[in-house]
Enzyme design. Sequence first.
Site, PDB file in Angstrom:
ATOM      1  N   ASP A  13       0.812  -1.220   0.000  1.00 25.24           N
ATOM      2  CA  ASP A  13       0.000   0.000   0.000  1.00 25.24           C
ATOM      3  C   ASP A  13       0.844   1.268   0.000  1.00 25.24           C
ATOM      4  O   ASP A  13       0.471   2.280   0.601  1.00 25.24           O
ATOM      5  CB  ASP A  13      -0.966  -0.002   1.209  1.00 25.24           C
ATOM      6  CG  ASP A  13      -1.811  -1.261   1.226  1.00 25.24           C
ATOM      7  OD1 ASP A  13      -2.186  -1.727   0.146  1.00 25.24           O
ATOM      8  OD2 ASP A  13      -2.079  -1.782   2.333  1.00 25.24           O
ATOM      9  N   LYS A  16       1.710   2.064  -5.145  1.00 25.04           N
ATOM     10  CA  LYS A  16       2.205   1.455  -6.395  1.00 25.04           C
ATOM     11  C   LYS A  16       1.263   1.764  -7.553  1.00 25.04           C
ATOM     12  O   LYS A  16       1.699   2.100  -8.654  1.00 25.04           O
ATOM     13  CB  LYS A  16       2.345  -0.075  -6.228  1.00 25.04           C
ATOM     14  CG  LYS A  16       3.370  -0.481  -5.177  1.00 25.04           C
ATOM     15  CD  LYS A  16       3.439  -1.983  -4.998  1.00 25.04           C
ATOM     16  CE  LYS A  16       2.224  -2.583  -4.335  1.00 25.04           C
ATOM     17  NZ  LYS A  16       2.033  -2.202  -2.925  1.00 25.04           N
ATOM     18  N   GLY A  40      -4.626  -4.363  -3.746  1.00 24.96           N
ATOM     19  CA  GLY A  40      -5.613  -3.298  -3.929  1.00 24.96           C
ATOM     20  C   GLY A  40      -4.826  -2.066  -4.327  1.00 24.96           C
ATOM     21  O   GLY A  40      -4.149  -1.462  -3.493  1.00 24.96           O
ATOM     22  N   HIS A  41      -4.831  -1.733  -5.617  1.00 26.36           N
ATOM     23  CA  HIS A  41      -4.040  -0.613  -6.126  1.00 26.36           C
ATOM     24  C   HIS A  41      -4.979   0.507  -6.543  1.00 26.36           C
ATOM     25  O   HIS A  41      -5.871   0.302  -7.357  1.00 26.36           O
ATOM     26  CB  HIS A  41      -3.188  -1.054  -7.326  1.00 26.36           C
ATOM     27  CG  HIS A  41      -2.137  -2.068  -6.951  1.00 26.36           C
ATOM     28  ND1 HIS A  41      -1.201  -2.538  -7.827  1.00 26.36           N
ATOM     29  CD2 HIS A  41      -1.878  -2.687  -5.769  1.00 26.36           C
ATOM     30  CE1 HIS A  41      -0.416  -3.402  -7.199  1.00 26.36           C
ATOM     31  NE2 HIS A  41      -0.810  -3.517  -5.950  1.00 26.36           N
ATOM     32  N   GLN A 223       1.792  -6.367  -3.468  1.00 27.62           N
ATOM     33  CA  GLN A 223       2.316  -6.572  -2.111  1.00 27.62           C
ATOM     34  C   GLN A 223       3.671  -5.854  -2.004  1.00 27.62           C
ATOM     35  O   GLN A 223       3.837  -4.824  -2.634  1.00 27.62           O
ATOM     36  CB  GLN A 223       2.410  -8.074  -1.757  1.00 27.62           C
ATOM     37  CG  GLN A 223       1.054  -8.735  -1.582  1.00 27.62           C
ATOM     38  CD  GLN A 223       0.363  -9.096  -2.879  1.00 27.62           C
ATOM     39  OE1 GLN A 223       0.953  -9.734  -3.714  1.00 27.62           O
ATOM     40  NE2 GLN A 223      -0.874  -8.694  -3.046  1.00 27.62           N
TER      41      GLN A 223
HETATM   42  P1  GDP Z   1      -0.811   0.274  -3.522  1.00 27.90           P
HETATM   43  O1  GDP Z   1      -1.416  -0.976  -3.020  1.00 27.90           O
HETATM   44  O2  GDP Z   1       0.662   0.332  -3.299  1.00 27.90           O
HETATM   45  O3  GDP Z   1      -1.180   0.615  -4.949  1.00 27.90           O
HETATM   46  O4  GDP Z   1      -1.423   1.455  -2.622  1.00 27.90           O
HETATM   47  P2  GDP Z   1      -2.973   1.623  -2.171  1.00 27.90           P
HETATM   48  O5  GDP Z   1      -3.734   2.101  -3.335  1.00 27.90           O
HETATM   49  O6  GDP Z   1      -3.442   0.408  -1.462  1.00 27.90           O
HETATM   50  O7  GDP Z   1      -2.830   2.732  -1.052  1.00 27.90           O
HETATM   51  C1  GDP Z   1      -2.274   3.979  -1.314  1.00 27.90           C
HETATM   52  C2  GDP Z   1      -3.318   5.053  -0.968  1.00 27.90           C
HETATM   53  O8  GDP Z   1      -2.684   6.297  -0.889  1.00 27.90           O
HETATM   54  C3  GDP Z   1      -4.397   5.215  -2.026  1.00 27.90           C
HETATM   55  O9  GDP Z   1      -5.579   5.610  -1.401  1.00 27.90           O
HETATM   56  C4  GDP Z   1      -3.846   6.320  -2.916  1.00 27.90           C
HETATM   57  O10 GDP Z   1      -4.879   7.041  -3.604  1.00 27.90           O
HETATM   58  C5  GDP Z   1      -3.189   7.202  -1.879  1.00 27.90           C
HETATM   59  N1  GDP Z   1      -2.012   7.929  -2.350  1.00 27.90           N
HETATM   60  C6  GDP Z   1      -1.024   7.544  -3.203  1.00 27.90           C
HETATM   61  N2  GDP Z   1      -0.058   8.475  -3.249  1.00 27.90           N
HETATM   62  C7  GDP Z   1      -0.425   9.460  -2.403  1.00 27.90           C
HETATM   63  C8  GDP Z   1       0.196  10.679  -1.983  1.00 27.90           C
HETATM   64  O11 GDP Z   1       1.282  11.042  -2.380  1.00 27.90           O
HETATM   65  N3  GDP Z   1      -0.490  11.421  -1.054  1.00 27.90           N
HETATM   66  C9  GDP Z   1      -1.699  11.039  -0.555  1.00 27.90           C
HETATM   67  N4  GDP Z   1      -2.294  11.819   0.349  1.00 27.90           N
HETATM   68  N5  GDP Z   1      -2.301   9.895  -0.930  1.00 27.90           N
HETATM   69  C10 GDP Z   1      -1.660   9.125  -1.829  1.00 27.90           C
HETATM   70  P1  IMO Z   2      -0.979  -4.268  -2.223  1.00 28.90           P
HETATM   71  O1  IMO Z   2      -0.556  -4.806  -3.576  1.00 28.90           O
HETATM   72  C1  IMO Z   2      -0.891  -4.798   2.092  1.00 28.90           C
HETATM   73  C2  IMO Z   2      -0.935  -8.926   3.569  1.00 28.90           C
HETATM   74  C3  IMO Z   2      -2.138  -9.384   4.350  1.00 28.90           C
HETATM   75  C4  IMO Z   2      -1.487 -10.380   5.283  1.00 28.90           C
HETATM   76  C5  IMO Z   2      -0.440 -11.041   4.397  1.00 28.90           C
HETATM   77  C6  IMO Z   2      -0.890 -12.365   3.771  1.00 28.90           C
HETATM   78  O2  IMO Z   2      -2.254  -3.521  -2.250  1.00 28.90           O
HETATM   79  O3  IMO Z   2       0.142  -3.530  -1.581  1.00 28.90           O
HETATM   80  P2  IMO Z   2      -2.535 -12.951   1.790  1.00 28.90           P
HETATM   81  O4  IMO Z   2      -4.002 -12.704   1.627  1.00 28.90           O
HETATM   82  O5  IMO Z   2      -1.710 -12.366   0.694  1.00 28.90           O
HETATM   83  O6  IMO Z   2      -2.221 -14.408   2.016  1.00 28.90           O
HETATM   84  O7  IMO Z   2      -2.159 -12.202   3.155  1.00 28.90           O
HETATM   85  O8  IMO Z   2      -0.169 -10.108   3.367  1.00 28.90           O
HETATM   86  N1  IMO Z   2      -1.229  -8.374   2.233  1.00 28.90           N
HETATM   87  C7  IMO Z   2      -1.153  -7.069   1.934  1.00 28.90           C
HETATM   88  N2  IMO Z   2      -0.914  -6.009   2.716  1.00 28.90           N
HETATM   89  N3  IMO Z   2      -1.064  -4.642   0.776  1.00 28.90           N
HETATM   90  C8  IMO Z   2      -1.276  -5.705  -0.038  1.00 28.90           C
HETATM   91  O9  IMO Z   2      -1.314  -5.597  -1.375  1.00 28.90           O
HETATM   92  C9  IMO Z   2      -1.384  -6.982   0.546  1.00 28.90           C
HETATM   93  N4  IMO Z   2      -1.605  -8.232   0.059  1.00 28.90           N
HETATM   94  C10 IMO Z   2      -1.496  -9.061   1.096  1.00 28.90           C
HETATM   95  O10 IMO Z   2      -2.736  -8.303   5.043  1.00 28.90           O
HETATM   96  O11 IMO Z   2      -0.796  -9.713   6.310  1.00 28.90           O
HETATM   97 MG    MG Z   3      -2.938  -1.639  -1.736  1.00 30.75          MG
END
Ligand code: GDP
Ligand code: IMO
Ligand code: MG
Length: 432
Positions: A13, A16, A40-41, A223
Site C-alpha cells: 500500500d 504502487k 488493492g491498487h 504486495q
Molecule cells: P498500492 O497498493 O501500493 O497501490 O497502494 P494503495 O492504493 O493500497 O494505497 C495507497 C493510498 O494512498 C491510495 O488511497 C492512494 O490514492 C493514496 N495515495 C497515493 N499516493 C499518495 C500521496 O502522495 N499522497 C496522498 N495523500 N495519498 C496518496
Molecule cells: P498491495 O498490492 C498490504 C498482507 C495481508 C497479510 C499477508 C498475507 O495492495 O500492496 P494474503 O491474503 O496475501 O495471504 O495475506 O499479506 N497483504 C497485503 N498487505 N497490501 C497488499 O497488497 C497486501 N496483500 C497481502 O494483510 O498480512
Molecule cells: Mg494496496
Amino acid sequence: MASTVLVGTQWGDEGKGKICDLIAPEFDGVVRYQGGNNAGHTIVTNGRKYGLHQIPSGIMYPNCISVIGNGCVVNPAVVIEEIEMFEADGISTANLKISGNAHLIMPYHIALDGACEERLGTNLIGTTKRGIGPCYQHKMERIGLRVQDLLDPALFREKLDRVLAKVNPELELLYQKPTFSADEICAEYLPYGERLRPYITETGKLLNDMIDEGKSLLFEGAQATLLDIDHGTYPYVTSSNCTAGGAVTGSGVGMKNIDRVLGIMKAYITRVGSGPMPTELDYETNEDGRTLTEVGAEYGVTTGRRRRCGWFDGPIATYSARVNGLTDIALTKLDVLSSFKTIKICVAYDCDGVRYTTVPEHEGTFASAVPVFEEMPGWECDITGCRSFDDLPQAARDYVARIEEIAGARVSFVAVGPDREQTINRSWTPVR
Ligand code: GDP
Ligand code: IMO
Ligand code: MG
C-alpha cells in the site's frame, strides 16, 4: 528498449497503483507478475477513483498492453467484474491479456484460507482471505488448476475431481467445514472460461516478441518486499515473490531486458495483518489531534481494514534497496506528514544489545527490534500544490534527502497527493 520493475519496498500500500498509472504511458505494456486479488491498487484520475485487484494499472491507456502474467493467481469472477467496470466506464479492455499458465483461485482455496486462519487462532497471519496462500500451495504441490484448463472442460473436470478428492476430506475432517461439489464448480467456472477466452494468451511469447520489436515493459509488483515469501517477515508474509526477481519468473522475460528497478516507498510505514513492526505507533498524533491513520486515510482497499501505522523505517529502506537492487525510489504520501511538528525517522534497531542498520535475518531478532529514532523538524504547511522539488519547503527537502541517504538510492519521484498530477518528477528520465 528499457524495461522497469516497480516494487513495493515496505509492507504494501505504498502507492504502487498511483505511480504505475503515472508512468504507464511511457511503456508499451504493464505486467502483473505475482499475487492476485489480495492486491488493492488505487488510481485517481480526474477526480475518479479506481481500486484495482487483478487488472494491471496500465489499463487506463488504450495503447498499453495489460498483462496478467504466469506468476499471478487469478480469481476469474473478480477479473470479469473489473473488465465490466472498465467497459461500463468507456475504458477498453481489448488490450488485456491473461496468461494461460496463471493459476486459478478456486472456491475451496478461499474456504481453506479462512479455515487455516481460524485454526491459527491468535497466531493468525491476518490474510486477506482471498484464497491466495492455498492457491499457491496447490501450485507448488502440482495439483493446481490453471487458466488454460478453463478452455478444456474435460481436463478441467478431471483435475478438479483429483484435487477435490484431497481437499474435501481436509475440509471436512480437519476443519469441520462444508465440502465442494465438482458439478457446482464446473457450472460456475466453465462459463468464466468462455467469457475470458478472448483475453487468454501465451503472454510469455507475447512479451518477448514485444521486446524483440524494441518495445518497453513496466512490471507492476503487488504486495511488497517485507511480504515476500523468501525475503519478507516470514511467516507473516504473502505466498509469492513480490520482490524484483519475481518479475522474471512471473512473466517469462529474461533478466537482461530489465534495466531499472523503481521502489515505491511511503514517507512513513503501514502494515495490514499480523507480525512485528518495529516503528509502529501507539499512538502519536499531530497538532489537530489526528493520527497518521486518519490523516493518511490508511484503510485497506481490499478488506477495508485499518492499517497499522508507524514512522519511516530506515533499516527496511536499506534492506529493500539491496534485495530489489533499487535504481530509483518514488517517495509517496509526503503530504500526510505536513501537519506534524516533529517527524521521526528510525535509523537503526537495537536487538538484544546488538545494533542493526538493516533487517536482521532471524525472526526472533527482528521481533525484538527497538527502533533508534532521529528527529527532524516538520514543515507544517500544505505541500499538495507543489509540482517541482524546489517548490517544497526546506524541511521537506531535508527529509527527502535523509531518506535518500539511508536507502542509498535516488529519490526520483515525490508524491504529494493521490491524484496523478500531484507528483514531482525530480530525476526520472522517461523511457520515451
Ligand atoms: P498500492 O497498493 O501500493 O497501490 O497502494 P494503495 O492504493 O493500497 O494505497 C495507497 C493510498 O494512498 C491510495 O488511497 C492512494 O490514492 C493514496 N495515495 C497515493 N499516493 C499518495 C500521496 O502522495 N499522497 C496522498 N495523500 N495519498 C496518496
Ligand atoms: P498491495 O498490492 C498490504 C498482507 C495481508 C497479510 C499477508 C498475507 O495492495 O500492496 P494474503 O491474503 O496475501 O495471504 O495475506 O499479506 N497483504 C497485503 N498487505 N497490501 C497488499 O497488497 C497486501 N496483500 C497481502 O494483510 O498480512
Ligand atoms: Mg494496496
